[in-house]
Design a protein around this motif. Structure first.
Motif, mmCIF file in Angstrom:
data_model
loop_
_atom_site.group_PDB
_atom_site.id
_atom_site.type_symbol
_atom_site.label_atom_id
_atom_site.label_comp_id
_atom_site.label_asym_id
_atom_site.label_seq_id
_atom_site.Cartn_x
_atom_site.Cartn_y
_atom_site.Cartn_z
ATOM 1 N N VAL A 1 -3.320 8.052 0.103
ATOM 2 C CA VAL A 1 -3.255 9.429 -0.372
ATOM 3 C C VAL A 1 -4.256 10.291 0.392
ATOM 4 O O VAL A 1 -5.035 9.785 1.205
ATOM 5 C CB VAL A 1 -3.531 9.508 -1.894
ATOM 6 C CG1 VAL A 1 -2.423 8.828 -2.682
ATOM 7 C CG2 VAL A 1 -4.890 8.890 -2.240
ATOM 8 N N GLU B 1 1.202 11.197 -4.037
ATOM 9 C CA GLU B 1 -0.018 11.985 -4.197
ATOM 10 C C GLU B 1 -0.383 12.146 -5.670
ATOM 11 O O GLU B 1 -1.560 12.211 -6.037
ATOM 12 C CB GLU B 1 0.145 13.350 -3.527
ATOM 13 C CG GLU B 1 -1.143 14.106 -3.276
ATOM 14 C CD GLU B 1 -2.061 13.445 -2.265
ATOM 15 O OE1 GLU B 1 -3.273 13.725 -2.311
ATOM 16 O OE2 GLU B 1 -1.576 12.641 -1.434
ATOM 17 N N LYS C 1 -2.882 9.744 -7.233
ATOM 18 C CA LYS C 1 -4.260 9.732 -6.760
ATOM 19 C C LYS C 1 -5.248 9.855 -7.909
ATOM 20 O O LYS C 1 -5.110 10.706 -8.772
ATOM 21 C CB LYS C 1 -4.485 10.863 -5.752
ATOM 22 C CG LYS C 1 -5.893 10.899 -5.185
ATOM 23 C CD LYS C 1 -6.056 12.030 -4.173
ATOM 24 C CE LYS C 1 -7.466 12.038 -3.606
ATOM 25 N NZ LYS C 1 -7.651 13.123 -2.609
ATOM 26 N N PHE D 1 -8.527 6.277 -2.258
ATOM 27 C CA PHE D 1 -7.589 6.759 -1.257
ATOM 28 C C PHE D 1 -6.419 5.798 -1.083
ATOM 29 O O PHE D 1 -5.514 6.037 -0.298
ATOM 30 C CB PHE D 1 -8.289 6.961 0.096
ATOM 31 C CG PHE D 1 -8.903 5.706 0.642
ATOM 32 C CD1 PHE D 1 -8.131 4.782 1.329
ATOM 33 C CD2 PHE D 1 -10.255 5.441 0.460
ATOM 34 C CE1 PHE D 1 -8.685 3.617 1.822
ATOM 35 C CE2 PHE D 1 -10.819 4.275 0.954
ATOM 36 C CZ PHE D 1 -10.031 3.363 1.638
ATOM 37 N N ILE E 1 -3.531 3.370 -3.190
ATOM 38 C CA ILE E 1 -2.875 3.107 -4.462
ATOM 39 C C ILE E 1 -2.008 1.853 -4.356
ATOM 40 O O ILE E 1 -1.047 1.838 -3.575
ATOM 41 C CB ILE E 1 -1.969 4.293 -4.869
ATOM 42 C CG1 ILE E 1 -2.729 5.622 -4.784
ATOM 43 C CG2 ILE E 1 -1.387 4.064 -6.263
ATOM 44 C CD1 ILE E 1 -3.903 5.741 -5.707
#
Length: 332
Positions: free
Chosen positions: A222, A243, A246, A250, A252
């Protein structure tokens, strides 16, 4: 050996002319070098804000030890050869990627990454230690500070391994008395991104998912990760559904059930402790609409993948040249 998630850092952990005994000058011997060196020395002392307070470098360093992710990479781009360096991306040899090939006149002593051998560091007699993209742990900083030399750690307000390439370049440029050179490198890379985006207007506003296949499974990057920032500078937009996940990282992790989130105008796949065959034989991933339609770019070239992961000014410049045509082809 399986590396910790740190191997994903930033950008991808959690996701020194003539070498006078390792002297950090450039080895350039034309008539302009004495003047340039004098100009650099005149900048000192310099003070650099870090997470552990303002660090003062009293004079132009001549024995630099670069411990942080891509710190040696950046020093070389500025014409300085570290006497010791950490090889975070396991290049071997002098610890550098193809974008810095041949820049050492004397190879550095290769040092540890996550674990520091303080006796080995001390034996190099450094007068400056760079650790600008690292864990940012105080215990690590305190250990290095005991050597009694300036330690330029992560930036003030910075997080572990998330020092941007701009911050890293600015801090190291100042610490080495190479601020003019650093500013030019930054301007040149920004211009390169702009030119690549302008040459590919089809990138503008298109969505992209930056997906990783690791030894542990799938994940996505992200905003805040160097890979995503790179893609955005080319005009692409990170996939909104990814996104939206998030939080404070950074990177996921994605379960098989979440792989549909990888659907975008173009899906970019990074391989970390995984192979291209593994990805292409994964029926669930291959069923993702953008992948099924061929709008996918596999970063299976090790040099390209490492250029991304370096998140250094030279590595990213290399990546712009190599990755842009792959993205254009994938977008069709």
């Amino acid at each position: 050996m399986r590396l910790p998630l740190g191997r994903l850092l930033p950008v991808a952990i959690l996701s020194a002319a003539v070498a006078l005994a390792g002297c950090s000058t450039t080895g350039t011997e034309d008539s302009s070098e004495p003047a340039a060196t004098s100009s650099a020395a005149a900048q000192f002392p310099v003070t650099i804000p870090t997470a552990f307070g303002d660090i003062t470098v009293p004079k132009q360093p001549s024995r630099v030890v670069a411990l942080g992710w891509s710190d040696a990479d950046v020093a070389l781009s500025l014409g300085v050869q570290p006497v010791g360096a950490s090889d975070w991306l396991a290049f071997g040899g002098d610890g550098q990627g193809p974008w810095n090939a041949g820049k050492y006149t004397t190879a550095p002593t290769i040092l540890g990454t996550l674990e520091l051998d303080m006796e080995k560091v001390a034996a190099l007699k450094p007068d400056l230690i760079l650790d600008t993209r690292s864990s940012g742990e105080k215990a690590r900083y305190d250990q290095l500070a005991k050597l009694g030399v300036p330690v330029v750690d992560v930036p003030k307000g910075g997080e572990m391994y998330l020092t941007s390439w701009e911050q890293q370049l600015d801090m190291i440029g100042k610490a080495l008395g190479k601020q003019t050179e650093a500013a030019k490198l930054k301007t040149d890379l920004d211009a390169k991104f702009t030119a690549a985006a302008q040459a590919n207007p089809s990138f503008s506003g298109k969505t992209v998912s930056a997906i990783a296949r690791t030894g542990d499974g799938w994940g996505a990057y992200v905003t805040g990760d160097g890979r995503v920032d790179f893609l955005q500078k080319l005009g692409l937009k990170n996939a909104p559904k990814i996104e939206a996940l998030k939080k404070d990282s950074f990177y996921i992790p994605l379960s098989n059930e979440q792989l549909d989130l990888a659907d975008a105008n173009v899906t970019v796949v990074f391989l970390i402790q995984a192979t291209l065959d593994q990805v292409k034989s994964d029926k669930i991933f291959q069923a993702v609409p953008s992948v099924k339609a061929g709008h996918v770019a596999y970063m299976d070239d090790k040099d390209i993948s490492n250029a991304f992961s370096s998140s250094s000014v030279a590595g990213l410049s290399y990546a712009v040249d190599k990755v842009t045509p792959l993205l254009a082809s994938a977008l069709g």
